[in-house]
Motif scaffolding. Structure first.
Motif, short mmCIF file in Angstrom:
data_model
loop_
_atom_site.label_atom_id
_atom_site.label_comp_id
_atom_site.label_asym_id
_atom_site.label_seq_id
_atom_site.Cartn_x
_atom_site.Cartn_y
_atom_site.Cartn_z
N HIS A 174 0.84 -1.20 0.00
CA HIS A 174 0.00 0.00 0.00
C HIS A 174 0.87 1.26 0.00
CE1 HIS A 174 -2.93 -2.99 1.65
NE2 HIS A 174 -3.74 -2.35 0.83
N ALA A 175 1.92 1.23 0.80
CA ALA A 175 2.83 2.38 0.83
C ALA A 175 3.55 2.54 -0.50
CB ALA A 175 3.84 2.21 1.97
N THR A 183 4.24 10.37 -7.13
CA THR A 183 5.44 10.80 -7.87
C THR A 183 5.18 11.95 -8.84
OG1 THR A 183 6.47 8.62 -7.66
CG2 THR A 183 7.26 10.03 -9.44
N PRO A 184 4.10 11.93 -9.64
CA PRO A 184 3.89 13.02 -10.61
C PRO A 184 3.69 14.40 -9.99
CG PRO A 184 2.61 11.09 -11.24
CD PRO A 184 3.12 10.84 -9.86
N PHE A 216 3.21 1.81 9.13
CA PHE A 216 2.95 2.42 7.83
C PHE A 216 3.80 3.68 7.62
CE2 PHE A 216 0.21 4.36 4.50
CZ PHE A 216 0.21 3.28 3.62
N THR A 217 4.02 4.41 8.69
CA THR A 217 4.90 5.58 8.60
C THR A 217 6.30 5.16 8.16
OG1 THR A 217 3.67 6.72 10.35
CG2 THR A 217 5.87 7.54 9.86
N ALA A 218 6.78 4.05 8.71
CA ALA A 218 8.10 3.54 8.33
C ALA A 218 8.12 3.10 6.87
CB ALA A 218 8.49 2.38 9.24
N PHE A 219 7.04 2.45 6.43
CA PHE A 219 6.96 2.04 5.02
C PHE A 219 7.00 3.26 4.09
CE2 PHE A 219 4.45 -2.00 6.28
CZ PHE A 219 5.63 -2.73 6.38
N LEU A 220 6.26 4.30 4.44
CA LEU A 220 6.25 5.50 3.61
C LEU A 220 7.64 6.13 3.54
CD1 LEU A 220 2.87 7.16 4.69
CD2 LEU A 220 3.36 6.03 2.52
N ASN A 221 8.31 6.19 4.67
CA ASN A 221 9.67 6.73 4.69
C ASN A 221 10.61 5.90 3.81
OD1 ASN A 221 8.99 8.82 6.42
ND2 ASN A 221 9.52 7.68 8.26
N LYS A 222 10.41 4.60 3.80
CA LYS A 222 11.22 3.71 2.98
C LYS A 222 11.11 4.07 1.51
CE LYS A 222 11.72 -1.20 1.75
NZ LYS A 222 11.26 -2.58 2.05
N TYR A 224 10.41 7.06 0.40
CA TYR A 224 10.71 8.49 0.28
C TYR A 224 9.46 9.37 0.27
CZ TYR A 224 15.15 6.38 -0.97
OH TYR A 224 16.29 5.61 -0.96
N VAL A 225 8.42 8.91 0.93
CA VAL A 225 7.24 9.75 1.16
C VAL A 225 7.42 10.35 2.54
CG1 VAL A 225 4.73 9.82 1.36
CG2 VAL A 225 5.81 8.27 -0.29
N ASN A 226 7.92 11.57 2.58
CA ASN A 226 8.35 12.15 3.85
C ASN A 226 7.43 13.23 4.40
OD1 ASN A 226 10.79 10.60 3.91
ND2 ASN A 226 11.62 11.95 2.32
N ASN A 227 6.55 13.75 3.56
CA ASN A 227 5.63 14.80 4.05
C ASN A 227 4.45 14.14 4.75
OD1 ASN A 227 7.37 16.54 2.80
ND2 ASN A 227 6.06 16.94 1.04
#
Length: 248
Positions: A174-175, A183-184, A216-222, A224-227
């Protein structure tokens, strides 16, 4: 005397809600009617009257009952009244939608300064259909095409709200999918992770949800979704937290 405190008013656009999102108590109430622009505006006025003179409503969010873009005309009229009569700037008003694509495109064309938030909750169309039924009409791909168009036309950031449901929408895939969809639009996004609250018809374990948020926060950071921000829990003890607003 300068104002010592500022508050955000969370207001409704409809009596009831026709979106029928499965994890939301409001969505399970059914739809009664659209509120008029005056009824929407009056909510902010009442909230301001309740506050002492040293406090003021500084921000307004359409994240209460109902789908704002299903009552587009009255919501926009109410926003105009809020900005003119209560001296709350357009950039301090946020409108949240589950993703009514034609209204997102219209909203972009009209170039308001109001902020846009999308109640996403799942990046896969078939899975999202199970919890957000409007996805049967507007796929996740259609929704994000509208979001891309909005960003191109306005150069404004979108907030994506994501309620974590343990075992349902909190996996690494999901992340990864969410990261690819974002990305776009590069940095024109913010992810608002929400620890899902239990409702009478949708039971979740709060400890499991807290684990999901961290994971899920860790997955997003993995990817590069940092905001990313985790919304703080408030009003849970009186069933007034996110997704709990409902009435018998």
């Amino acid at each position: 005397m300068p104002f010592e405190g500022r508050f955000t008013a969370c207001i409704s656009s409809q009596a009831g809600c026709a979106m029928n999102c499965k994890f939301c108590a409001t969505g399970q109430m059914g739809f009664r009617r659209n509120l008029t622009s005056d009824e929407i505006f009056e909510q902010v006025v009442v909230f301001q009257r309740i506050l002492s003179p040293d406090y003021r409503i500084s921000n307004v969010v359409f994240m209460g009952m109902g789908e704002p873009f299903a009552n587009y005309k009255n919501v926009m009229k109410a926003c105009a009244k809020i900005t003119s009569a209560l001296n709350i700037g357009q950039r301090h008003i946020t409108i949240s939608t589950v993703g009514i694509v034609p209204k997102i495109l219209r909203f972009a064309q009209e170039k308001f300064q109001y902020k846009l938030a999308i109640s996403l909750h799942n990046p896969f169309t078939e899975e999202r259909k199970q919890i957000v039924p409007i996805t049967k009409k507007y796929s996740v791909e259609d929704l994000f095409e509208a979001c891309y168009s909005y960003c191109r036309q306005t150069n404004r950031r979108i907030t994506f709200e994501y309620c974590l449901i343990p075992g349902i929408n909190d996996h690494e895939e999901h992340a990864r999918k969410l990261a690819s969809l974002l990305t776009p639009i590069k940095l024109l996004y913010h992810i608002n992770l929400i620890a899902l609250n239990a409702t009478p018809k949708f039971k979740v374990n709060s400890k499991d949800v807290d684990v999901s948020v961290k994971k899920f926060t860790a997955f997003l950071n993995k990817f590069y979704v940092n905001n990313v921000t985790v919304r703080s829990k408030r009003g849970i003890d009186i069933a007034a937290g996110c997704g709990q607003l409902g009435a018998d």
